[in-house]
Motif scaffolding. Structure first.
Motif, PDB file in Angstrom:
ATOM      1  N   ALA A 254       2.537   1.729  -3.466  1.00 41.56           N
ATOM      2  CA  ALA A 254       1.592   2.151  -4.502  1.00 41.56           C
ATOM      3  C   ALA A 254       1.212   3.618  -4.333  1.00 41.56           C
ATOM      4  N   ARG A 255       0.955   4.018  -3.095  1.00 37.88           N
ATOM      5  CA  ARG A 255       0.581   5.403  -2.853  1.00 37.88           C
ATOM      6  C   ARG A 255       1.734   6.358  -3.184  1.00 37.88           C
TER       7      ARG A 255
ATOM      8  N   TRP B 174      -5.142   0.765  -6.728  1.00 33.46           N
ATOM      9  CA  TRP B 174      -5.020   2.054  -6.050  1.00 33.46           C
ATOM     10  C   TRP B 174      -5.265   3.164  -7.076  1.00 33.46           C
TER      11      TRP B 174
ATOM     12  N   GLY C 248      -7.210   3.394  -1.940  1.00 30.75           N
ATOM     13  CA  GLY C 248      -6.649   2.052  -2.026  1.00 30.75           C
ATOM     14  C   GLY C 248      -7.706   1.015  -1.751  1.00 30.75           C
TER      15      GLY C 248
ATOM     16  N   THR D   5      -9.864   1.656   1.394  1.00 31.50           N
ATOM     17  CA  THR D   5     -10.465   2.981   1.596  1.00 31.50           C
ATOM     18  C   THR D   5     -11.857   2.888   2.210  1.00 31.50           C
TER      19      THR D   5
ATOM     20  N   ASP E 138      -6.444  10.981   3.489  1.00 34.04           N
ATOM     21  CA  ASP E 138      -5.981  10.663   2.134  1.00 34.04           C
ATOM     22  C   ASP E 138      -6.086  11.831   1.157  1.00 34.04           C
TER      23      ASP E 138
ATOM     24  N   ASP F  55       0.827  -1.198   0.000  1.00 37.04           N
ATOM     25  CA  ASP F  55       0.000   0.000   0.000  1.00 37.04           C
ATOM     26  C   ASP F  55       0.871   1.263   0.000  1.00 37.04           C
TER      27      ASP F  55
END
Length: 450
Positions: A33-34, A377, A398, A401, A430, A30
């Motif tokens: 990816a973010r 994501w 993601g 969420t 976020d 995670d």
């Protein structure tokens, strides 16, 4: 659609473990990816920075006559500063109008800050100042017009018979009704003394060179900032029809003005041949994002730079494409990133309960349609740093969420119905907050499928 696949290096962002490192899928966590999605957003903004791109698009320096600089938009001040840096030996004078908080120091070009998206008194003062700057020019003079997104609101010079209050009423109605940017600008041009080619007409016979940053689908010069230096093909009849289509109850003075078919905006062929130069566009930003994605080990696919429609509905459509990539490897195999740009719309209910913009509304629609699907994501943000009317660029989502939001007491469908997408993503931490980026090539979206 444009597939960007060549030259993808092996490897990808290293896995990030520890607090928040959730949902490892095919080597992606995670956190990784973010981080990749935020890097793609920052790449899009950097690709449109006037300080790095403007100098390469300048005309030949004037050999005689005056050089007058005029402009409007969220990037107008930084464009003016970049021009001063590129031409330190040219006698420049002029005025540009930008959004509050978007001014930068300049040495020779005046900067006025005004309100966006609804104009204020400084918007009118700045527009009148631009018109005065181009008075009494000759064929030996050069006008450089610096135009970027936001110029329509920032340059508000009502025609005779209208007031600033009339334009404010219409602006608010257009922003709320779901009209796209081309439709809104067709109305604005016919209420203005500066838009729809009227600035260029006022500058004649001087040569006018426009340097523009496009924030509109299709990069139509006549739509960017309502085309103050570009001949206008729209008509009073079209403007009247748009108000009727969207049920906008216009002030009496506006209705009277829109019946003035005898005072049309300058039409194609009525102005000197335009020298209009795009220095940054949505596609340029998307291509920069695609190149960055390849360095991260992702196969990019550009779906388009001019996507329009209701934001939440587009989110649902994009979810279907992402799920196809995840399940079937179509239209491309993961790890991949779907890239898109353009400007969606959000049609507001009469009494919206919360706050939200195009990008966070898109992400809410996407999250609902994905339903927490693993390995997907997304990021959506406005490259000017402002999603709607709040100082929020956009947000990230993601696979977790919806679950995290529920734990925080937020339900996605309720937030969507109440137009509270900003509150939804704020509750789970976020949001993407950049502050003014001083550029604007519209919204960019990226969906990463591991």
């Amino acid at each position: 659609m444009t597939e960007e696949t060549s030259g993808a290096p092996e490897g990808r962002l290293p896995n990030a473990h520890g607090p928040g490192a959730r949902v490892p899928v095919a080597g992606w966590t995670d956190v990784a990816a973010r981080a990749a999605l935020r890097e793609l957003f920052d790449t899009a903004v950097a690709a449109a920075d006037p300080r790095s791109v403007l100098a390469g698009h300048l005309p030949e320096k004037p050999r005689s006559g005056r050089c007058v600089v005029v402009g409007g938009g969220k990037s107008a001040a930084v464009m003016a500063a970049a021009l001063e840096d590129a031409w330190p030996d040219v006698d420049l004078r002029g005025t540009v109008v930008t959004r509050y908080g978007h001014g930068v120091p300049t040495r020779r070009i005046e900067v006025i800050e005004a309100s966006h998206p609804v104009p204020d008194q400084n918007s009118e003062r700045g527009a009148r100042r631009l018109l005065r700057q181009v008075e009494d020019l000759t064929g030996d003079d050069l006008v450089i017009a610096l135009i970027s997104g936001g110029a329509s609101a920032l340059l508000a010079a009502p025609v005779a018979g209208l007031t600033l209050a009339d334009k404010q009423v219409i602006n608010r109605a257009l922003l709320a009704c779901g009209a796209n940017i081309g439709e809104m600008n067709a109305v604005r041009k016919h209420l203005s003394a500066i838009k729809g080619g009227r600035l260029a007409a006022a500058a004649a016979p001087a040569k006018v060179v426009t340097l523009a940053i496009s924030d509109v689908p299709g990069d139509d010069p006549a739509v960017i900032g309502s085309g103050p230096t570009v001949a206008d093909a729209s008509t009073f009849a079209e403007a009247r029809g748009l108000l009727a289509r969207y049920g906008i109850d216009a002030p009496a003075a506006v209705g009277k003005r829109l019946d003035r078919d005898d005072d049309e905006t300058p039409k194609p062929g009525s102005l000197p041949e335009a020298d209009f130069r795009m220095i940054a566009t949505p596609m340029m930003a998307l291509r920069a994002m695609a190149a960055k994605a390849r360095t991260l080990g992702l196969t990019p696919l550009i779906l388009g730079d001019a996507l329009q429609g209701e934001a939440a509905q587009m989110g649902s459509v994009m979810a279907g494409i992402a799920l196809s990539v995840r399940a079937h490897g179509q239209p491309l195999a993961p790890p991949a990133v779907l890239l898109s740009g353009g400007e969606t719309t959000v049609t507001l209910s009469p009494r919206p309960a919360g706050k939200g913009g195009r990008n966070t509304t898109f992400l809410l629609g996407l999250a609902i349609a994905l339903g927490g699907a693993a390995g997907i994501w997304a990021m959506a943000g406005d490259t000017d740093g402002i999603d709607g009317m709040d100082e929020i660029a956009g947000a990230l989502l993601g696979p977790d969420t919806l679950g995290r939001a529920a734990a925080a007491g937020c339900e996605a469908r309720a937030a969507l119905a109440g137009h509270d997408s900003h509150g939804f993503f704020a509750a789970i931490g976020d949001l993407i907050v950049t502050g003014p980026t001083l550029t604007n090539v519209n919204d960019v979206r990226a969906i990463l499928i591991a």
